[in-house]
Design an enzyme around this catalytic site. Sequence first.
Site, PDB file in Angstrom:
ATOM      1  N   HIS A 143       0.835  -1.198   0.000  1.00  0.00           N
ATOM      2  CA  HIS A 143       0.000   0.000   0.000  1.00  0.00           C
ATOM      3  C   HIS A 143       0.872   1.252   0.000  1.00  0.00           C
ATOM      4  O   HIS A 143       2.086   1.183   0.190  1.00  0.00           O
ATOM      5  CB  HIS A 143      -0.924   0.034   1.227  1.00  0.00           C
ATOM      6  N   LYS A 147      -0.624   4.998   4.507  1.00  0.00           N
ATOM      7  CA  LYS A 147      -1.515   4.069   5.219  1.00  0.00           C
ATOM      8  C   LYS A 147      -0.996   3.835   6.632  1.00  0.00           C
ATOM      9  O   LYS A 147       0.188   3.564   6.831  1.00  0.00           O
ATOM     10  CB  LYS A 147      -1.619   2.740   4.467  1.00  0.00           C
TER      11      LYS A 147
END
Length: 253
Positions: A143, A147
């Site tokens: 990701h 995040k």
Amino acid sequence: MTKVIMHGCNGHMGQTITKLCENDKDIEIVAGIDFCDKIENKYPVFKSVDECDVKADAIIDFSNAKAIDGLLEYCVKTQTPVVLCTTGLSDEQLEKVNEASKKVAILRSANMSLGINTIMELLKKAATVFAPAGFDMEIVEKHHNQKLDAPSGTAIALADSLNEALDNKYEYIYDRSQRREKRDAREIGISAVRGGNIVGEHEVFFAGIDEVITIKHTAYSKGVFGKGAIEAAKFLAGKEAGSYDMADVIAAK
């Protein structure tokens, strides 16, 4: 038309869903909730859910774990169904979600993508074939560098799909840096990568002798998750108290 409140409206996903709803004649955002008020929206925005006096058919939540307790209380009090998309919830919070679902409709999913939810079903079948044959199972998720939680809720959900198919006999291993031992046969390794602006990538590996099977999902935009959340909100509006998931949404299509 389904009227919704966007909880976390000024975050990345909140704004993505806002734009998608503008082009969907079957849904309308009637209010937003966000502590950050630097973005102008076409609907009223409240800094906390307790301040919101706008009625809606459902709430779409893409906020953060700290805001979930208050959201659950509001949903129960106002009897407003909620599509709960925030990840990284504690065990205590998950129990609160379960308790709240006895009083109001809650659809909770670690990932709103149709593809991911289909893969979860495929993994259950694959696990029953490969695990008894001695294949090791590993998950790698990637990701963007903004995040907050790791591993992702989706990675855990994928691991849960594998484990449930195998009578929950497997242990999740998140870090091997302090482990000076061979890999146990009943492990599911879960690794997280954070970098750049990767939207979301999940790979599940079944590693056997002389062969590796990989099941992979790549999201190229947040719109994938936004579309799923919108469909979930349409589905959940008017539903009785209970716990729902994306499989219910897919089955209703």
